[in-house]
Scaffold this active site. Structure first.
Site, mmCIF file in Angstrom:
data_model
loop_
_atom_site.group_PDB
_atom_site.id
_atom_site.type_symbol
_atom_site.label_atom_id
_atom_site.label_comp_id
_atom_site.label_asym_id
_atom_site.label_seq_id
_atom_site.Cartn_x
_atom_site.Cartn_y
_atom_site.Cartn_z
ATOM 1 N N GLY A 1 53.755 35.350 49.050
ATOM 2 C CA GLY A 1 53.522 36.597 48.529
ATOM 3 C C GLY A 1 53.939 37.592 49.377
ATOM 4 N N GLY B 1 52.529 44.474 48.884
ATOM 5 C CA GLY B 1 51.241 44.295 49.207
ATOM 6 C C GLY B 1 50.591 43.954 50.280
ATOM 7 N NE ARG C 1 63.064 40.629 42.750
ATOM 8 C CZ ARG C 1 63.042 41.701 42.291
ATOM 9 N NH1 ARG C 1 62.136 42.007 41.251
ATOM 10 N NH2 ARG C 1 63.796 42.770 42.582
ATOM 11 C CG ASN D 1 49.148 38.172 49.977
ATOM 12 O OD1 ASN D 1 48.135 38.643 49.924
ATOM 13 N ND2 ASN D 1 50.250 38.369 49.548
ATOM 14 C CB SER E 1 39.162 39.191 44.576
ATOM 15 O OG SER E 1 38.849 40.288 43.675
ATOM 16 C CE1 TYR F 1 43.342 38.306 40.311
ATOM 17 C CE2 TYR F 1 41.734 39.977 40.210
ATOM 18 C CZ TYR F 1 42.612 39.231 40.855
ATOM 19 O OH TYR F 1 42.808 39.429 42.089
ATOM 20 C CE LYS G 1 42.335 36.570 43.675
ATOM 21 N NZ LYS G 1 43.163 36.066 44.712
ATOM 22 N N PRO H 1 38.842 41.498 49.200
ATOM 23 C CG PRO H 1 41.150 41.820 48.640
ATOM 24 C CD PRO H 1 40.081 40.893 49.216
ATOM 25 N N GLY H 2 38.062 44.409 47.257
ATOM 26 C CA GLY H 2 37.805 44.932 46.086
ATOM 27 C C GLY H 2 39.077 45.896 45.579
#
Length: 275
Positions: free
Chosen positions: A11, A15, A37, A82, A134, A147, A151, A177-178
């Site tokens: 990923g 980001g 990508r 990631n 997360s 989602y 996590k 992370p938040g």
């Protein structure tokens, strides 16, 4: 500078993954930056990264990438797991097809990468696996249910794996992370728009969408989380978990203090305030 390491990042087209790759290249590490990508990673290639196409839902492609890395470098020191995305929508309305794809990327994608790299790390009796978790592995909210469930799965798996490989010289780290502005949020909101929810949910969907958008407007960028990932990579004894934003520290504590029912009521109150 820490000794140069061989690092595979999934990923990495944007980001956290992209920023971490930049930071590691600047420190002299060998980086294999992967994503679907590859056109978004030309700058990383210019800076010395090995840029490879990788769809984490494709087992053969995962194995091909790891085999190429091993053939070229002889070892893998770090896997940064990631790749992932957010499928927002009320629990009832998310389709089975959407749900399966969410788990295929976020959970089974990590599993495929771990299965491919662990034989090499076990043989070397050395290595690190860094999984992107997360705050929602601890707390959930309306429209985040599925989602958050991915996590939660990642957290449970990561804790078990950490214990399983502890005596094999392999570290397993979770990054938590938040809310962070990385572009993740727009993908998640686009996914929400494709979910056809019954009108009974209009109030909660509109309220939570407004609340989430407002939260992201004031959320930090990816710098602190990316720095935590680099710190974990270079640390001789990394922490098990790195919480990288203020909300990732505070919200689980609030939930523990006030209990599940009050925490749920607080979320709904905050969402309704935006209507």
């Amino acid at each position: 500078m820490a000794d140069s390491q061989i690092i595979l990042i999934t990923g990495a087209s944007d980001g956290f993954g992209h920023l971490v790759a930049e930071k590691l290249l600047a420190k002299g590490h060998t980086v294999y930056a992967t994503a679907r990508r590859t056109d978004r990673m030309c700058d990383l290639q210019d800076k010395g990264a090995h840029v490879l196409h990788l769809d984490v839902t494709n087992t053969e492609e995962v194995q091909k990438v790891v085999d190429q890395l091993i053939a070229e470098q002889g070892r893998i020191d770090v896997l940064v797991n990631n790749a992932g995305f957010g499928q927002y929508g009320v629990v009832e309305a998310v389709s089975e097809e959407q749900l399966k794809y969410q788990f295929d990327v976020n959970v089974f994608g990590m599993h495929r990468l771990q299965q491919a790299v662990l034989p090499h790390m076990r043989k070397a009796r050395s290595g690190k696996i860094i999984n992107l978790g997360s705050i929602v592995s601890h707390v959930s909210a309306p429209i985040l249910g599925w989602y958050a469930s991915t996590k939660h799965a990642i957290k449970g798996m990561t804790e078990a794996l950490r214990m399983e490989v502890r005596d094999l010289g392999i570290d397993v780290v979770e990054i938590e992370p938040g809310a962070v502005r990385t572009g993740f949020e727009e993908v998640a909101f686009d996914a929400l728009d494709k979910v056809q929810a019954p009108s009974d949910y209009d109030t909660v969907v509109k309220g939570m969408t407004n609340a989430s958008r407002n939260m992201y407007k004031s959320a930090p960028g990816p710098e602190r989380t990316a720095n935590a990932i680099v710190t974990a990579i270079e640390a001789s004894r990394p922490r098990a978990v790195y919480k990288t934003t203020t909300d990732s520290h505070i919200l689980p504590l609030i939930k523990r203090l006030i209990g599940d029912h009050r925490y749920g009521a607080m979320n709904l109150w905050m969402a309704r305030r935006t209507l």
